[in-house]
Design an enzyme around this catalytic site. Structure first.
Site, PDB file in Angstrom:
ATOM      1  N   ASP A 350      -3.058 -19.903  16.325  1.00  0.00           N
ATOM      2  CA  ASP A 350      -4.173 -18.952  16.298  1.00  0.00           C
ATOM      3  C   ASP A 350      -4.070 -17.878  17.369  1.00  0.00           C
ATOM      4  OD1 ASP A 350      -6.972 -17.947  16.058  1.00  0.00           O
ATOM      5  OD2 ASP A 350      -7.175 -19.026  17.953  1.00  0.00           O
ATOM      6  N   ASP A 353      -2.841 -20.402  22.317  1.00  0.00           N
ATOM      7  CA  ASP A 353      -2.752 -21.852  22.313  1.00  0.00           C
ATOM      8  C   ASP A 353      -1.890 -22.289  21.126  1.00  0.00           C
ATOM      9  OD1 ASP A 353      -4.364 -21.398  20.112  1.00  0.00           O
ATOM     10  OD2 ASP A 353      -6.211 -21.819  21.201  1.00  0.00           O
ATOM     11  N   TYR A 503     -14.353 -21.590  15.930  1.00  0.00           N
ATOM     12  CA  TYR A 503     -14.518 -20.574  14.887  1.00  0.00           C
ATOM     13  C   TYR A 503     -15.639 -20.984  13.930  1.00  0.00           C
ATOM     14  CZ  TYR A 503     -10.303 -18.092  16.291  1.00  0.00           C
ATOM     15  OH  TYR A 503      -9.377 -17.355  16.992  1.00  0.00           O
ATOM     16  N   GLU A 712      -6.799 -12.360  26.038  1.00  0.00           N
ATOM     17  CA  GLU A 712      -6.440 -13.226  24.923  1.00  0.00           C
ATOM     18  C   GLU A 712      -5.789 -12.386  23.828  1.00  0.00           C
ATOM     19  OE1 GLU A 712      -5.632 -16.210  23.866  1.00  0.00           O
ATOM     20  OE2 GLU A 712      -7.595 -17.179  23.711  1.00  0.00           O
TER      21      GLU A 712
END
Length: 1040
Positions: A350, A353, A503, A712
């Site tokens: 994703d 990670d 999510y 991120e």
């Protein structure tokens, strides 16, 4: 266009060498507060096989530095500020003889007083012979302002226009004549040294222009005192301008060399036309009044697309392919299994990670594929089309694995908290990870529907590439859609508690409408549109304005529904959404112009809405306004604030993205731990192409790996961003197709020495090309090359039957009612042929409604090497649907309707096809066998049952103007695969292919024109509305 960044269109000179030709291509030049700059790229032929290569790049004058580069290592010489040594990257070092190394580019900075061109590039042994060099002509001098434009602070169309990075068009055919023009100045001010800009129309005090026509033969050049020539139509000689000072060297001896330095005396202007014919070709006396269309980007969009795809390759889980291009990634998590041992390897991680979250992965796949479907030309033009297919295939194959039963779908692999407690390489993860699914007992309407959307979009991408794979995708999409639509309607995050921590889904209603719309687009089946329409109204999708994202498909659904139906209500809802987002709406803006929806991934929301704005613009909704706004948002991300937010791209990009694999030591023997996370150093491995989260509401950004709000990176951040860049690139290509362009020319390969070409003291004497003066005039209906016109269709008269001038002709269907002679839709008094396609019509003989027309005509003497040229006009509101046919050549029997027929009946045909979004190609019905490498050639899509696609996406038909198309065929000698085809679009060669097999006997010739035009092949490709095309300017010529 701003003078601060005046884009001089591409220059290219080709050096004739025994094995191949090489080129340094200067795409643009500009001057700003940092000095002068130019952007260029290389295309270098490979002479010998090699594993690793170097190229010596030499500038004519001292440079400041290479500001940006791509696809090679650029190392400055320690002894000269004019020399750089280029070397291969890890993935492009292995080269084969006969291939071409391309895609290498750079931006160089230098003093405005320096003359850095010509630029030479020498391919060092063993890959090259050392004699394969390239050079560019002497640079165009552009106005140099003393100030720099104020940076844009709002996105509402205030971004200054910048030079395009679009590649120059492929040179016209070898026999195309060239013209060199210079202007005789009455003053002592040196004339502009432009080799591209058209001469200014003469005023009373303007110097006169002297034009001479020069033939490669011994025929003397003729002189003319006409005004500056207009740019060439397909067979008109191209015009090139250079300035020469008076010298003892005759003017006629230099058609390519850079101008000599101006003396105090008046420099002269010489216009020379080089023609393969012994008869001089006259040039028009009408001066060009062209204006340069707005460029779509100051940034290298080719590089952005390439690197964004590389980012997705860095996110791959599972067994990596042998051709893995990310050297710091290895196969990983090979033990990912379902509850019953199902293989769940593959897919994308994703973010930084290693959890695989299926819900956002599916949305990212859908949006990436949407961009590929609607802007394939962007991927073709940048050489990324096959990489993009591989990009989306990776998650699509994973979704097929994860769909383990009709009503069962795995939606997550890996436990969020457990994963986030580790900072290590993905390949170090060997543990068995938990997998989470939805099924009839624990449904997830939204996840099932979104995955169905991704699979349906994937079907459209692969149906012409791999029909077996595509059918698997569509079958799975149908089943998941049914599961979503008929099961208890529950959010997937209510069934999968761990997903709810990362999510969580807000609702499932938008995914249902979205999925129904995508299934309708994939199948054309009315039931899907009926459901989408009903749910759209029932669920209030029109009020969805917060932002397009992995969790809210409503805004994208508005655009998709308008794209599918053209209904006014959807258009209004699209406008409502974008009004909400644009300045003056409900979205706050940062001081530097970013539409700031939310602090978490601030850039992705703006990028997603920018993509929708570009889709709306290309669908004809407030095109200029929406495109300008979207471009401003994307430019913010690429560097308008003074820094890039894309890793590995542009000025001051992020170097510490929050990403485990990128931050781990390059040496796999060194353990990766939280020490890497806490390191103050840049990530050892560059995560090329990743869009970081972004700045705060005041444009403040700190490149900090520990800040996962700003640094991120995720697969959904890049999805809308990449598709927006593809849309901008596509628009850039369409501008190039419609704007007046300078056409780089090259003489036909020859063993003879070049004739009367005065060499530059700085460049090899065999440079034989320069650039042409542009024009806004519609190209005339003559072929791009002379000498002999075999047949030209006479202009229609008002009362003509449409078959007038086409005799002898043989009609295929009783379709007279679909043809008429009418006035030119673009204006004027010329009569042209109009063809009608009634709503619902498609392939003749299959459609219940007969659309288009089809007939064979033999108005010329058959031959083996001929060129067909004509013009076609698509109205501004024309819907390309899924494609359709246009006229082409045929040979042998007239009944060739598939490659099987071509082999057994001894025939061929080469009709033209428009595809969705206007992409063009030749649909070639050819006998078998073809050469062994036929199916691997560039832009070839094999189909031995029906037609092969040649040159797919090499050009794009434009609406609202006349498009000039030419195809040149050279038939093979029977038994030998030595046939050839070339495609020209608007007078420029855009594609060529050799080693073709057209025939097996001498009796088969290019016998006539197969005038065939209709929509699609099946019902799903039928024209959605009654529409027309228009034709004129047919002619057939020989080509030497």
């Amino acid at each position: 266009m701003s003078l601060h960044h005046f884009a001089v269109l591409s220059l290219m000179a080709l050096l004739r060498v025994p094995a191949a030709q090489a080129s340094v291509i200067v795409d643009s030049r500009w001057t700003d507060d940092q000095g002068a700059a130019l952007q260029a790229r290389l295309s270098v032929p490979v002479v010998n096989s090699c594993n690793g290569w170097t190229i010596t790049l030499t500038f004519n004058d001292d440079i400041s530095h290479i500001e940006n580069s791509w696809n090679a290592n650029f190392v400055p010489s320690s002894t000269s500020s004019r020399v750089y040594k280029l070397s291969n990257l890890s993935w492009n070092g292995n080269l084969s003889p006969g291939s071409t190394l391309s895609g290498i580019g750079f931006v160089v900075r230098y003093s405005p007083q320096s003359q850095v061109e010509p630029i030479t590039a020498v391919f060092d042994p063993p890959c090259g012979s050392g004699t394969v060099e390239t050079t560019t002509p002497t640079p165009t001098t552009t106005p140099t302002p003393t100030t720099t434009p104020t940076p844009t602070t709002t996105p509402a169309g205030t971004t200054p226009t910048e030079p395009s990075t679009t590649a120059p068009p492929t040179p016209p055919p070898p026999t195309t004549p060239s013209t060199v023009c210079t202007t005789q100045s009455p003053s002592t001010t040196p004339a502009s040294e432009s080799t591209t800009a058209p001469p200014t129309p003469p005023a009373p005090t303007t110097p006169s222009t002297v034009c001479t026509t020069q033939s490669p033969s011994t025929t003397p050049a003729t002189e003319s005192t006409t005004a500056p020539p207009t740019p060439p139509a397909p067979t008109t000689p191209s015009t090139v301008c250079t300035t020469q000072s008076p010298s003892t060297t005759p003017a006629s001896e230099s058609t390519t060399a850079p101008p000599t330095p101006p003396a105090p005396t008046t420099p002269s202007t010489v216009c020379t036309t080089v023609t393969p014919s012994t008869t001089p070709t006259p040039v028009s006396s009408t001066p060009s009044t062209a204006t340069t269309p707005q460029s779509t980007s100051k940034y290298n969009l080719d590089e952005v697309l390439e690197k964004s795809i590389l980012f997705y390759e860095a996110q791959r889980s599972g067994v990596l392919p042998a051709e893995n291009r990310i050297p710091w990634r290895r196969s990983s998590h090979l033990n990912d299994l379902g509850n019953n041992g199902e293989d769940l390897t593959g897919g994308w991680y994703d973010a930084g990670d290693t959890v695989k979250f299926g819900f956002p992965m599916a949305w990212s796949t859908t949006v990436l594929t949407w961009g590929l479907l609607d802007y394939p030309d962007a991927y073709h033009a940048t050489g990324q089309y096959e990489y993009m297919l591989d990009c989306i295939r990776w998650p699509l194959e994973y979704f097929l694995k994860a769909h383990t039963a009709d009503n069962e779908l795995y939606v997550q692999v890996g436990h969020g908290e457990t994963d986030h407690d580790l900072w290590t390489r993905p390949s170090d993860g060997t543990e068995n990870r938990p997998a989470y699914k939805i099924d009839s007992s624990n449904p997830g309407t939204d996840a099932a529907a979104e995955t169905a959307s991704a699979l349906a979009a994937g079907y459209l991408a692969f149906k012409d590439e791999d029909i077996t794979f595509a059918n698997r995708l569509l079958t799975s999409a149908r089943k998941l859609y049914t599961f979503a639509a008929t099961s208890n309607r529950v959010k997937y995050s209510d069934s999968v508690s761990d997903a709810n921590n990362y999510y969580p889904s807000y609702d499932f209603k938008d995914e249902l409408v979205w999925a129904a719309a995508w299934l309708y687009r994939a199948t054309g089946e009315a039931e899907f549109l009926t459901s989408a329409t009903a749910w759209y109204d029932e669920f209030g999708i029109q009020y969805s304005n917060w932002g397009f994202s992995w969790d809210d498909k409503g805004p994208g659904t508005k655009v998709l529904m308008y794209q599918l139906t053209s209904e006014d209500k959807y258009r209004q809802h699209v406008e409502d959404y974008l009004t909400y987002w644009m300045p003056g709406g409900q979205i706050p803006y940062t001081p530097k112009g970013l539409a700031f929806r939310d602090q978490w991934g601030s850039l992705r929301y703006a990028a997603n809405s920018a993509f929708l704005a570009l889709r709306a613009a290309d669908l004809g909704i407030s095109s200029a306004t929406y495109r300008s706004w979207a471009e401003g948002q994307i430019n913010y991300m690429l560097g308008d604030t003074g820094r890039s937010f894309v890793v590995g791209f542009g000025v001051n990009p992020p170097v510490k993205p929050h990403h485990r694999a990128s931050s781990c030591p390059t040496d796999f023997n060194v353990v990766c731990s939280w020490d890497a996370f806490n390191s103050p150093d840049p990530n050892p491995n560059v995560l090329n192409g990743a869009l970081v989260g972004g700045p705060d509401g005041n444009d403040q950004y700190v490149d900090d790996r520990t800040n996962y709000r700003t640094n991120e990176v995720t697969t959904d951040y890049n999805a809308g961003f990449q598709s927006a860049v593809a849309a901008l690139k596509s628009h850039q290509l369409s501008l190039r197709a419609t704007q007046p362009t300078e056409s780089p020319l090259t003489e036909a390969p020859s063993t003879e020495a070049p004739s009367t070409v005065a060499p530059s003291t700085d460049a090899p004497s065999t440079v034989t090309s320069t650039t042409a003066v542009p024009s806004t005039e519609t190209p005339t209906t003559v072929a791009p090359t002379e000498p002999g016109v075999l047949w030209r269709h006479a202009p229609y008269a008002a009362d003509d039957n449409y078959l007038a001038g086409w005799q002898p002709a043989q009609q295929i269907k009783d379709d007279d009612q679909n043809a008429a002679v009418v006035l030119d839709p673009a204006g004027g008094n010329e009569y042209v042929l109009r063809v009608l396609y009634p709503q619902g019509s498609y392939r003749p003989g299959a459609s219940p409604v007969l659309g288009g027309i089809q007939f064979f005509s033999q108005p010329f003497t058959p031959g083996t090497a001929l060129m067909l040229t004509y013009q076609v006009y698509f109205p501004q509101d024309f819907d390309f649907s899924k494609g359709g046919k246009l006229p082409g050549f045929y040979g042998g029997r007239q009944t060739c309707s598939g490659s099987k027929d071509a082999a057994t009946l001894g025939c061929f045909s080469t009709r033209v096809t428009w595809r969705g979004n206007g992409d063009g190609q030749i649909s070639a019905y050819l006998p078998s066998p073809q050469s062994q490498d036929f199916c691997t050639k560039e832009r070839v899509f094999c189909n031995f049952q029906w037609a092969h696609s040649l040159g797919r996406g090499s050009f794009k038909f434009q609406k609202g103007r006349w498009n000039t198309f030419s195809q040149y065929l050279q038939l093979n000698n029977p038994g030998v695969h030595d046939g050839r085809a070339e495609i020209y679009f608007d007078g420029q060669k855009v594609y060529e292919i050799d080693k073709l097999n057209f025939r097996t006997t001498e009796s088969v010739k290019i016998d006539g024109i197969y005038f065939s035009t209709f929509f699609g092949g099946g019902e799903s490709a039928a024209t959605p509305v009654t529409t027309y095309t228009y034709f004129k300017g047919f002619e057939v010529t020989e080509k030497i």
